[in-house]
Motif scaffolding. Sequence first.
Motif, PDB file in Angstrom:
ATOM      1  N   ASP A 291       0.864  -1.058  -0.015  1.00 42.08           N
ATOM      2  CA  ASP A 291       0.076   0.011  -0.114  1.00 42.08           C
ATOM      3  C   ASP A 291       1.149   1.025   0.042  1.00 42.08           C
ATOM      4  O   ASP A 291       1.512   1.405   1.037  1.00 42.08           O
ATOM      5  CB  ASP A 291      -0.852  -0.186   1.226  1.00 42.08           C
TER       6      ASP A 291
ATOM      7  N   GLY B  56      -0.705   6.649  -2.101  1.00 42.54           N
ATOM      8  CA  GLY B  56      -1.648   7.411  -0.951  1.00 42.54           C
ATOM      9  C   GLY B  56      -2.013   8.448  -1.536  1.00 42.54           C
ATOM     10  O   GLY B  56      -2.216   9.566  -0.627  1.00 42.54           O
TER      11      GLY B  56
ATOM     12  N   ASN C  11      -3.907  11.856  -2.810  1.00 40.96           N
ATOM     13  CA  ASN C  11      -5.537  12.310  -2.521  1.00 40.96           C
ATOM     14  C   ASN C  11      -6.064  12.917  -3.735  1.00 40.96           C
ATOM     15  O   ASN C  11      -5.613  13.956  -4.253  1.00 40.96           O
ATOM     16  CB  ASN C  11      -5.554  13.221  -1.233  1.00 40.96           C
TER      17      ASN C  11
ATOM     18  N   HIS D 135       4.023  12.757  -0.636  1.00 36.20           N
ATOM     19  CA  HIS D 135       3.570  11.549  -1.177  1.00 36.20           C
ATOM     20  C   HIS D 135       4.790  11.114  -2.066  1.00 36.20           C
ATOM     21  O   HIS D 135       4.879   9.882  -2.749  1.00 36.20           O
ATOM     22  CB  HIS D 135       2.605  12.262  -2.327  1.00 36.20           C
TER      23      HIS D 135
ATOM     24  N   HIS E 114      -4.046   3.180  -3.310  1.00 34.24           N
ATOM     25  CA  HIS E 114      -4.947   3.386  -2.262  1.00 34.24           C
ATOM     26  C   HIS E 114      -5.238   5.011  -2.185  1.00 34.24           C
ATOM     27  O   HIS E 114      -4.827   5.517  -1.465  1.00 34.24           O
ATOM     28  CB  HIS E 114      -4.483   2.837  -0.859  1.00 34.24           C
TER      29      HIS E 114
ATOM     30  N   GLY F 126      -6.778   8.483  -1.923  1.00 38.02           N
ATOM     31  CA  GLY F 126      -7.653   9.139  -1.021  1.00 38.02           C
ATOM     32  C   GLY F 126      -8.705   9.789  -1.659  1.00 38.02           C
ATOM     33  O   GLY F 126      -8.656  10.908  -1.996  1.00 38.02           O
TER      34      GLY F 126
ATOM     35  N   TYR G 175     -11.151   7.459   8.857  1.00 39.81           N
ATOM     36  CA  TYR G 175      -9.938   6.900   8.464  1.00 39.81           C
ATOM     37  C   TYR G 175      -9.756   5.376   8.725  1.00 39.81           C
ATOM     38  O   TYR G 175      -9.643   4.573   7.742  1.00 39.81           O
ATOM     39  CB  TYR G 175      -8.975   7.963   8.723  1.00 39.81           C
TER      40      TYR G 175
ATOM     41  N   ASP H 220      -9.667   2.187   6.557  1.00 35.08           N
ATOM     42  CA  ASP H 220      -8.562   1.282   6.510  1.00 35.08           C
ATOM     43  C   ASP H 220      -8.998  -0.238   7.019  1.00 35.08           C
ATOM     44  O   ASP H 220      -8.296  -1.338   6.521  1.00 35.08           O
ATOM     45  CB  ASP H 220      -7.175   1.725   7.525  1.00 35.08           C
TER      46      ASP H 220
ATOM     47  N   TYR I 165       2.462  -1.534   4.626  1.00 39.82           N
ATOM     48  CA  TYR I 165       2.036   0.065   4.353  1.00 39.82           C
ATOM     49  C   TYR I 165       3.148   1.055   4.247  1.00 39.82           C
ATOM     50  O   TYR I 165       3.883   0.927   5.377  1.00 39.82           O
ATOM     51  CB  TYR I 165       1.347   0.491   5.499  1.00 39.82           C
TER      52      TYR I 165
ATOM     53  N   VAL J 120       3.940   4.518   4.473  1.00 40.97           N
ATOM     54  CA  VAL J 120       3.124   5.703   5.050  1.00 40.97           C
ATOM     55  C   VAL J 120       4.014   6.557   6.114  1.00 40.97           C
ATOM     56  O   VAL J 120       4.951   6.076   6.788  1.00 40.97           O
ATOM     57  CB  VAL J 120       1.846   5.256   5.810  1.00 40.97           C
TER      58      VAL J 120
ATOM     59  N   GLN K  27       1.840   8.839  11.017  1.00 45.97           N
ATOM     60  CA  GLN K  27       0.613   7.962  10.998  1.00 45.97           C
ATOM     61  C   GLN K  27       0.783   6.475  11.859  1.00 45.97           C
ATOM     62  O   GLN K  27       0.007   5.777  11.700  1.00 45.97           O
ATOM     63  CB  GLN K  27      -0.034   7.733   9.526  1.00 45.97           C
TER      64      GLN K  27
ATOM     65  N   PHE L 190      -1.961   3.210  12.328  1.00 45.88           N
ATOM     66  CA  PHE L 190      -1.687   1.748  12.183  1.00 45.88           C
ATOM     67  C   PHE L 190      -1.545   0.826  13.244  1.00 45.88           C
ATOM     68  O   PHE L 190      -2.004  -0.145  13.125  1.00 45.88           O
ATOM     69  CB  PHE L 190      -0.651   1.879  11.283  1.00 45.88           C
TER      70      PHE L 190
HETATM   71  N1  ARG Z   1      -4.204   9.374   1.580  1.00 46.00           N
HETATM   72  C1  ARG Z   1      -3.359   9.363   3.024  1.00 46.00           C
HETATM   73  C2  ARG Z   1      -2.496  10.659   2.851  1.00 46.00           C
HETATM   74  O1  ARG Z   1      -2.111  11.376   2.250  1.00 46.00           O
HETATM   75  C3  ARG Z   1      -2.233   8.243   2.812  1.00 46.00           C
HETATM   76  C4  ARG Z   1      -2.999   6.724   2.814  1.00 46.00           C
HETATM   77  C5  ARG Z   1      -2.002   5.659   3.396  1.00 46.00           C
HETATM   78  N2  ARG Z   1      -2.565   4.267   3.287  1.00 46.00           N
HETATM   79  C6  ARG Z   1      -3.714   3.982   4.072  1.00 46.00           C
HETATM   80  N3  ARG Z   1      -3.928   2.714   3.820  1.00 46.00           N
HETATM   81  N4  ARG Z   1      -4.126   4.593   5.020  1.00 46.00           N
HETATM   82  O2  ARG Z   1      -2.168  10.767   4.127  1.00 46.00           O
END
Ligand code: ARG
Length: 588
Positions: free
Chosen positions: A119, A122, A124, A133, A159, A161, A324, A328, A346, A348, A352, A356
């Motif tokens: 994943d 990510g 948006n 990103h 994945h 957003g 959120y 997930d 993941y 990320v 965050q 998780f």
């Molecule tokens: N879209 C999210 C962001 O910009 C990141 C997504 C990460 N992946 C997930 N499965 N939550 O922060």
Amino acid sequence: MKKILELITEEMEKAFEKAGYDRKYARVTLSNRPDLCEYQCNGAMAAAKEYHKAPIMIANEVTEALEGTKLLQEVQAVNPGFINLKIRGGFLCDYLNEMMADERLGYEETRNPKTVMIDYGGPNVAKPLHVGHLRSAIIGESVKRIVRYAGHRVIGDVHLGDWGLQMGLIIVELRERKPELVYFDETYAGNYPEEAPFTIAELEEIYPTASAKSKEDMIYKEAAMQATFELQHGRRGYQALLKHILHVSVTDLKQNYANLNVDFDLWKGESDAQPYIPQMVQEMKDRGYAHMSDGALVVDIKEENDTKEVPPCMLLKSDGASLYTTTDLATIVERMKLYHPDEIVYVVDKRQEMHFVQVFRCARKCGLVEEGTALKFLGFGTMNGRDGKPFKTREGGVMRLQYLLSDINEEMLRKIQESRPMSEDEAQKIAKIVGLSAVKYGDLSNQASKDYIFDVERFTSSEGNTGPYILYTIVRIKSILKKYAEQGGSARGARIMVCENESEKTLLRELARYNSVMENACEELAPHKICAYIYDLANAFNKFYHETSILGTEEKEKQDSRIQVLMLTRRVLEACIDLLGFEAPERM
Ligand code: ARG
């Protein structure tokens, strides 16, 4: 192919046994005193305890037992009980010849392939990509390639957003600008137009405008929330708009990622997981995992040994809205159902991490994943500017990815044009290829979890631990090989059989590490290990190149052998940069 360290260890095992000691003490590692030896075995120290003997005595006995070894050229027991080793050049050459004959350069595919989902990315939808990103894309892409190369089935999922307030904001702003659009007519029952009522440029401008307005204007924000709600509850016109937003945005994202040499197997998003929420939540309630707390539905996930407070995992807010976390969790349900992964990784931002921790614990507790399915969080640090603070534009805004890449390409172009004359067109092409290596290597050469400083000047330099330095090395090899071919040379079928001087041997030893580095990088999901390796390898090559005559060698056998070494070095370097996600130009 066995790893070179395994082969030397096996030789040592025989010697330990012959000298009357357990083979478990025979493990060999790379030397941490390269001035004294190439490999070392410290087992005599540990054996000393079991056998109640001075370590140096054991080391001496093992050394004697190695008399006549075909593998080692030098074995030395030194105080207090180390065994220092040097490999025989001929043995090293044999090893490399075998490696050269193998398409996978001696790195065996895994015997138990797993299905691994990654994943990453990510982005948006409808919001511009920013530097945060970038890291996810760069690291995720490399991890995907590394794991796939090891022989696993890998599925990369972007994945998206695509399930937030941003959709409502865009709808509301669009309604203000073009209220006459059919999407806003609630009585309309026909088909909606195929073509989107906006371009990507408009879309990119609409979102920030709407977002800024909503911060000042409560009524506007309310309207956006209402639109989001209606969208999520099936209002036809809005869903048609969502499709357009998605399509326009994804087309643009694909282009952006293609420029980064990043691609995804799946373009799924948060919205795809929504249908799984009702049943998932119901089951969590029925099975007694979820309970009400202050009007919200939560799952407790505290554990006895927690050193940090881990708050309950919230599934539904008091107004019934999901979060959120809920998305997930539902995505995990969806992934298990559709792809049965053995592992989900993941990639990320490490900020965050708590999210998780909650998601993983909740998923396990509620049985959303099978026992054997691993959930891994590969959290990355922040990319900072040269002032050590999070990256900003000159105007102080969030830095957009495009600007950052064009900064790098500009600097690269300047350096390339400065170093030698070539057509504008060619210089631009090369700057793009080398620029990408600068950005990616600059990122990947750090352990992912660490913050790092994005330094255009340093990253684009062709000296030091940089992408361009690695590419220069490859290009140098290519140009020697080209010259050799132009002079009518052909080393086809020749074997590596010369290991004359120190720098030549060092290069050969570096080459022989390849399979072990690949395996380790995959086990630890660590692209930085590959960077460290190719930096050492490039250094070893350049030293060899400066100290050794290659094309000037008179004896054909020697020259052929060295040409083979060059070809092998090029293959190894190219295989590695491919795993990092960039490539080398023909010249630069
Ligand atoms: N879209 C999210 C962001 O910009 C990141 C997504 C990460 N992946 C997930 N499965 N939550 O922060």
